[in-house]
Design a protein around this motif. Structure first.
Motif, mmCIF file in Angstrom:
data_model
loop_
_atom_site.group_PDB
_atom_site.id
_atom_site.type_symbol
_atom_site.label_atom_id
_atom_site.label_comp_id
_atom_site.label_asym_id
_atom_site.label_seq_id
_atom_site.Cartn_x
_atom_site.Cartn_y
_atom_site.Cartn_z
ATOM 1 N N PRO A 1 23.264 -12.344 -82.485
ATOM 2 C CA PRO A 1 24.062 -13.253 -81.660
ATOM 3 C C PRO A 1 25.211 -12.543 -80.924
ATOM 4 O O PRO A 1 25.461 -12.825 -79.755
ATOM 5 N N GLU B 1 28.044 -22.229 -78.291
ATOM 6 C CA GLU B 1 27.040 -22.240 -79.352
ATOM 7 C C GLU B 1 26.698 -20.810 -79.783
ATOM 8 O O GLU B 1 26.571 -20.521 -80.977
ATOM 9 N N GLU C 1 27.157 -19.113 -83.439
ATOM 10 C CA GLU C 1 26.110 -18.362 -84.156
ATOM 11 C C GLU C 1 26.621 -16.989 -84.578
ATOM 12 O O GLU C 1 26.338 -16.528 -85.695
#
Lengths: 193, 193
Positions: B83, B134, B138
């Motif tokens: 991520p 988002e 993560e």
């Protein structure tokens, strides 16, 4: 409305607090003395009792923001110690001044330079940026910042991040706490673990 | 002026390039079809040959910026890998899209939401911010970002920094090289040595 000060209790400060809201909502150019009189609930002549006119109100309002910002440069932690620590102090305090003087700093950031007062404000903003860029330069020279940091570009990105806070920050918002700390940590240590 | 396309060579793309300059200079609300006709050097009926009107031109212009930004989220380096690396890729590419599509992204950032098209653009900007927030979430969950990082606040500060580039960046300026790299290094590693 019970707390609205009446003519006798108005001070330059309370007049400024109303003025800066109106300037931010309607724009300086789009605000008339009539608008200010209506928003403050006092007559135009009462306003002229305090100030010479609209441009003096602008000078006082952006002056308040500028005094707050320049004041951070004279604080002990900004004038002695390692350049990187002085820079960190200025970044943190600049963010705090933006948060506590939000409407005044918002107005300052919107000044575009059509009048003498606006030109003066733009020049003082540039002076402030140069003072901070100089601190970045000293910190780079002292080997306290990553060698690839270009002082002018880094200063622009730093203030870009800080100044953008006026776009979304509202006093008392859930994210209010820790905004200055988040700015300092992101700017100096980065996001990466 | 020798390179100004005439009526027969105008395409939607070249019309958009003129339109976005005029929108940025005068504001969308302050721009008339007459202004666009004058700036493009073609008649209003020629413009209507390409588009239904001013709002369609706005949709095409901000759509170009949005397509560029959303496109970065679908690139392989944004969809697979750790991520934090995907986030870094998106931050770098978002900055590059801002630099290469400067007038279109500038227009997008000025949209305030008075028409249906402006509402749609604001909503897509929010979608984009949520997609990036988002990714930040993560990366925090994977322990790849500092534990104290608050995803929504970090995303706001990141885009505050990136979006502020439109205020000073001019193509070909001495600082043009390395802007995206400077953003990535500041955001992920911080300034400190």
């Amino acid at each position: 409305m019970a707390d609205t000060p009446n003519r006798t209790t108005y001070t330059v400060e309370s007049l400024l607090a109303v003025t800066v809201q109106v300037f931010n909502a309607r724009g300086y150019d789009g605000t008339s003395m009539e608008d200010l009189s209506r928003a403050a609930g006092i007559s135009k002549s009462s306003i002229y009792h305090h100030v010479r006119g609209k441009e003096e109100l602008l000078r006082l309002a952006v002056g308040r923001a500028l005094d707050g910002l320049f004041g951070t440069l004279d604080e002990p932690a900004a004038t002695s110690g390692r350049p990187v620590d002085r820079l960190e102090h200025v970044v943190r305090r600049t963010t705090e001044v933006l948060l506590t003087e939000l409407p005044y700093v918002t107005l300052l950031l919107r000044v575009r330079g059509n009048t003498g007062t606006e030109q003066w404000a733009l020049e003082r903003r540039r002076d402030f940026d140069h003072r901070v860029a100089e601190l970045v330069r000293e910190a780079v020279a002292a080997g306290e910042l990553r060698a690839q940091v270009e002082p002018r570009l880094a200063t622009r990105l730093l203030f870009g991040m800080i100044n953008s806070i006026v776009e979304w920050y509202r006093p008392g918002s859930p994210q209010a706490d820790g905004v200055a700390e988040a700015v300092v940590r992101l700017a100096f240590d980065g996001l990466r673990a």
